[in-house]
Enzyme design. Structure first.
Site, PDB file in Angstrom:
ATOM      1  N   GLY A   1      -1.573   2.768  15.323  1.00 46.06           N
ATOM      2  CA  GLY A   1      -1.240   3.145  16.705  1.00 46.06           C
ATOM      3  C   GLY A   1      -2.275   2.642  17.689  1.00 46.06           C
TER       4      GLY A   1
ATOM      5  N   ASN B   1       7.152  11.932   4.839  1.00 46.85           N
ATOM      6  CA  ASN B   1       7.365  11.048   5.987  1.00 46.85           C
ATOM      7  C   ASN B   1       8.825  11.023   6.446  1.00 46.85           C
ATOM      8  OD1 ASN B   1       4.693  10.468   6.333  1.00 46.85           O
ATOM      9  ND2 ASN B   1       4.775   8.383   5.538  1.00 46.85           N
TER      10      ASN B   1
ATOM     11  N   ILE C   1       7.545   2.022  11.669  1.00 49.53           N
ATOM     12  CA  ILE C   1       6.567   1.391  10.769  1.00 49.53           C
ATOM     13  C   ILE C   1       6.267   2.252   9.549  1.00 49.53           C
ATOM     14  CG2 ILE C   1       4.189   0.545  10.612  1.00 49.53           C
ATOM     15  CD1 ILE C   1       4.202   0.004  13.572  1.00 49.53           C
TER      16      ILE C   1
ATOM     17  N   ASN D   1       5.821   4.499   6.279  1.00 48.13           N
ATOM     18  CA  ASN D   1       6.410   4.228   4.956  1.00 48.13           C
ATOM     19  C   ASN D   1       7.032   5.449   4.278  1.00 48.13           C
ATOM     20  OD1 ASN D   1       6.143   1.468   4.312  1.00 48.13           O
ATOM     21  ND2 ASN D   1       3.913   1.719   4.209  1.00 48.13           N
TER      22      ASN D   1
ATOM     23  N   ARG E   1       2.461 -12.450   3.882  1.00 47.62           N
ATOM     24  CA  ARG E   1       1.602 -12.532   2.681  1.00 47.62           C
ATOM     25  C   ARG E   1       2.031 -13.683   1.784  1.00 47.62           C
ATOM     26  NH1 ARG E   1       1.794  -6.008   2.604  1.00 47.62           N
ATOM     27  NH2 ARG E   1      -0.007  -5.750   3.944  1.00 47.62           N
TER      28      ARG E   1
ATOM     29  N   HIS F   1      10.817  -2.838   1.529  1.00 47.37           N
ATOM     30  CA  HIS F   1       9.367  -3.062   1.699  1.00 47.37           C
ATOM     31  C   HIS F   1       8.660  -2.193   0.659  1.00 47.37           C
ATOM     32  CE1 HIS F   1       5.428  -3.593   3.422  1.00 47.37           C
ATOM     33  NE2 HIS F   1       5.330  -2.328   3.762  1.00 47.37           N
TER      34      HIS F   1
END
Ligand code: NAD
Ligand code: LMR
Length: 330
Positions: free
Chosen positions: A19, A99, A123, A125, A155, A180
């Site tokens: 953030g 989450n 964003i 997870n 990556r 992801h």
């Protein structure tokens, strides 16, 4: 300083590592001067606010709050990293229950206080599943909400650039799709190194497997090196996604989007796809790949369906039929 827009950008989880980096990136890229920082932890977000004031950024009009009504009201663009990160030895899926509960509340806040928001980037997870939860609870249209999935592709680019000793921007088409997480699908067939197909670069199958492994383990590797999960790369890429949604520079890396597609056989999930983000939202296209790559993507999709079932079983989201009744767009 000229800004792209004056619309309110809300950063949720602004007291945390991603953030706080996003506030800075958003101002440095000239997105909007009108940024609201929101977090549930007052000292954290207060500290970020103070530091941003001490940057004395020209034209910035930053506010901070721990009150959701104040935060979400009139927000036109939102990025949320407001959720727990994993620690070494954990998987992203270990964060699912906690989450996704946060994601449900996040979606409800959108529905209640800013149903006219233009675009939202999630964003935290496991990002595909928190984003799905937020989408269902927010009542937004699928093209208004995306999740950050780009780091797996950056990556892969990094590993290939290193392998062939070229600048990273000379590696094109290096993309991962699906979830992801460890079950991401890593695609090689579209990769070009300085314009030359990867298949003509003499890479052994064994070496490719090592590069794939490095890509999949990219997040864990940052945790090992830095003692905490990545924050600079997610902050930069999420801000670039919002910049595209504001009508700025297009964002061309894969993003997580809602897919309910009979032709592709992927139903009612959020997953990384070939996407474009612009002022009208996120739009996906069909991934191009070999039968083996598409089979890997199918496996990744099946894993996402399992996680979706977990949040249904935990009553964090209703059944698929019920959520479709509530929002015909899904
Ligand atoms: N999608 C990706 O590619 C990607 C990349 C890196 C990290 N992440 C994830 O992003 C998340 C944040 O990572 P971080 O390093 O910034 O963590 P952090 O702990 O530094 O920051 C998280 C912040 O969120 C706040 N928060 C917690 N619950 C909240 C709520 N209900 N409402 C508002 N704020 C809340 C916390 O107080 C904290 O300030 C984690 O879930 C991490 O796994 C995702
Ligand atoms: O690895 C993590 O937990 C954070 C993030 O998802 C990443 O890929 O860097």
């Amino acid at each position: 300083m000229e800004f792209l827009t004056n619309d309110k950008l809300l950063i949720v989880g602004a007291g945390g590592m991603i953030g706080s980096n996003m506030v800075q990136s958003a101002l440095m890229l000239g997105l909007t001067p009108n940024i609201c920082l929101y977090d549930i932890y007052e000292p954290g977000v207060h500290g970020v606010y103070d530091e941003m004031q001490q940057c004395a950024f020209p034209g910035a009009n930053i506010t901070y709050t721990v009150d959701p009504e104040e935060a979400f009201t009139n927000a036109k663009f939102i990025i949320s990293s407001g959720g727990a990160p994993r620690k070494e030895g954990m998987t992203r899926e270990d964060l699912l229950k906690g989450n996704c509960k946060i994601a449900a509340e996040f979606g409800e806040n959108i529905k209640k206080y800013c149903p006219d928001v233009n675009h939202v980037v999630v964003i935290f997870n496991p990002a595909d599943v928190t984003a799905l939860t937020a989408l269902i609870h927010s009542g937004l249209k699928p093209n208004q909400l995306t999740s950050l999935a780009a780091l797996d592709s950056t990556r892969l680019q990094q590993a290939l650039a290193h392998e062939f000793g070229v600048q990273q921007d000379k590696v094109t088409g290096a993309h991962t799709y699906g979830g992801h997480g460890e079950q991401m699908a890593v695609f090689a067939s579209q990769v070009k190194i300085d314009g030359k197909p990867l298949s003509e670069m003499g890479l052994s199958a064994e070496r490719w497997e090592e590069i794939k492994h490095k890509t999949v383990q990219g997040g864990s590797n940052i945790i090992k090196l830095r003692g905490r999960s990545s924050f600079q790369s997610p902050a930069y890429n999420a801000v670039k996604m919002i910049e595209a949604a504001m009508g700025g520079e297009p964002f061309t890396l894969p993003a997580g989007c809602y897919v309910n597609d009979d032709k592709l056989g992927f139903k009612n999930v959020m997953m990384a796809m070939p996407t474009t983000i612009d002022k009208t939202g996120v739009h996906y296209s069909e991934p191009t790949g070999t039968p083996e790559e598409l089979a890997e993507l199918q496996k990744s999709y099946e894993h996402l369906c399992k996680m979706r079932q977990e949040i249904i079983d935990l009553d964090i989201v209703p059944s698929i039929e019920a959520w479709k009744n509530d929002n015909a767009n899904l």
